[in-house]
Design a protein around this motif. Structure first.
Motif, short mmCIF file in Angstrom:
data_model
loop_
_atom_site.label_atom_id
_atom_site.label_comp_id
_atom_site.label_asym_id
_atom_site.label_seq_id
_atom_site.Cartn_x
_atom_site.Cartn_y
_atom_site.Cartn_z
N GLY A 4 -115.89 -59.80 -48.62
CA GLY A 4 -116.93 -58.89 -49.09
C GLY A 4 -118.22 -59.65 -49.25
N VAL A 5 -119.30 -59.01 -48.89
CA VAL A 5 -120.63 -59.55 -49.14
C VAL A 5 -121.28 -58.60 -50.13
CG1 VAL A 5 -122.88 -60.11 -48.14
CG2 VAL A 5 -120.78 -60.54 -46.83
N THR A 6 -121.55 -59.10 -51.32
CA THR A 6 -122.16 -58.26 -52.35
C THR A 6 -123.56 -58.74 -52.64
OG1 THR A 6 -120.01 -57.78 -53.36
CG2 THR A 6 -121.94 -57.40 -54.72
N MET A 7 -124.50 -57.81 -52.53
CA MET A 7 -125.90 -58.09 -52.83
C MET A 7 -126.16 -57.59 -54.25
SD MET A 7 -127.14 -56.88 -49.08
CE MET A 7 -125.89 -55.59 -49.12
N ILE A 8 -126.84 -58.40 -55.04
CA ILE A 8 -126.95 -58.14 -56.47
C ILE A 8 -128.40 -58.20 -56.93
CG2 ILE A 8 -126.24 -58.97 -58.76
CD1 ILE A 8 -123.89 -60.41 -57.22
N LYS A 9 -128.80 -57.21 -57.73
CA LYS A 9 -130.10 -57.22 -58.41
C LYS A 9 -129.85 -57.50 -59.88
CE LYS A 9 -132.36 -53.75 -55.51
NZ LYS A 9 -133.09 -52.48 -55.51
N HIS A 33 -128.87 -67.59 -54.06
CA HIS A 33 -130.06 -66.96 -54.63
C HIS A 33 -130.98 -66.66 -53.46
CE1 HIS A 33 -133.90 -67.25 -57.18
NE2 HIS A 33 -133.33 -66.09 -57.40
N VAL A 34 -131.40 -65.40 -53.34
CA VAL A 34 -132.23 -64.98 -52.21
C VAL A 34 -133.51 -64.32 -52.73
CG1 VAL A 34 -130.28 -64.72 -50.65
CG2 VAL A 34 -131.00 -62.77 -52.01
N PHE A 35 -134.44 -64.14 -51.85
CA PHE A 35 -135.72 -63.55 -52.19
C PHE A 35 -135.89 -62.26 -51.39
CE2 PHE A 35 -135.87 -68.06 -52.84
CZ PHE A 35 -136.36 -68.14 -54.13
N GLY A 36 -136.38 -61.24 -52.05
CA GLY A 36 -136.53 -59.94 -51.40
C GLY A 36 -136.01 -58.85 -52.32
N GLU A 37 -135.40 -57.86 -51.74
CA GLU A 37 -134.91 -56.71 -52.51
C GLU A 37 -133.83 -57.10 -53.50
OE1 GLU A 37 -133.01 -52.28 -51.80
OE2 GLU A 37 -133.77 -53.38 -50.08
N TYR A 38 -132.98 -58.06 -53.13
CA TYR A 38 -131.89 -58.50 -53.99
C TYR A 38 -132.16 -59.92 -54.49
CZ TYR A 38 -129.49 -54.39 -52.31
OH TYR A 38 -129.16 -53.09 -52.03
N ASP A 39 -131.48 -60.26 -55.58
CA ASP A 39 -131.64 -61.59 -56.18
C ASP A 39 -130.54 -62.56 -55.75
OD1 ASP A 39 -133.96 -60.99 -57.93
OD2 ASP A 39 -132.54 -59.57 -58.82
N PHE A 40 -129.34 -62.03 -55.50
CA PHE A 40 -128.21 -62.86 -55.10
C PHE A 40 -127.41 -62.18 -54.00
CE2 PHE A 40 -128.90 -64.06 -59.52
CZ PHE A 40 -129.00 -65.42 -59.41
N ILE A 41 -126.77 -63.01 -53.20
CA ILE A 41 -125.73 -62.55 -52.28
C ILE A 41 -124.50 -63.38 -52.61
CG2 ILE A 41 -124.95 -62.48 -49.88
CD1 ILE A 41 -127.86 -62.03 -49.07
#
Length: 76
Positions: A4-9, A33-41
């Protein structure tokens, strides 16, 4: 195996605390930690769909998590 790939805000300013908590959840293989619509994947690597659901539920229990989106893949 189910991946599963979960994108988290998360609540702004709480990224470090959430990161530390995500690393403790059983089934989560990687946290980015990512930048854009979500904060983490997160990459969830477990044995069944029900385990994916339990892991995502554990993510959502964190009061600093505001939303999630999960994509599920399975071996053929």
């Amino acid at each position: 195996m189910v991946i599963g790939v979960t994108m988290i805000k998360v609540i702004p300013g709480e990224e470090k605390a959430v990161y530390n908590e995500l690393k403790k959840i059983t089934g989560i293989r990687d946290v980015f930690h990512v930048f854009g619509e979500y904060d983490f994947i997160t990459i969830i690597d477990v044995g069944s769909l029900s385990e994916i659901n339990k892991t995502v539920d554990a993510i959502r229990e964190n009061e600093m998590v505001t939303s999630t989106q999960t994509i599920i893949g399975a071996e053929l």
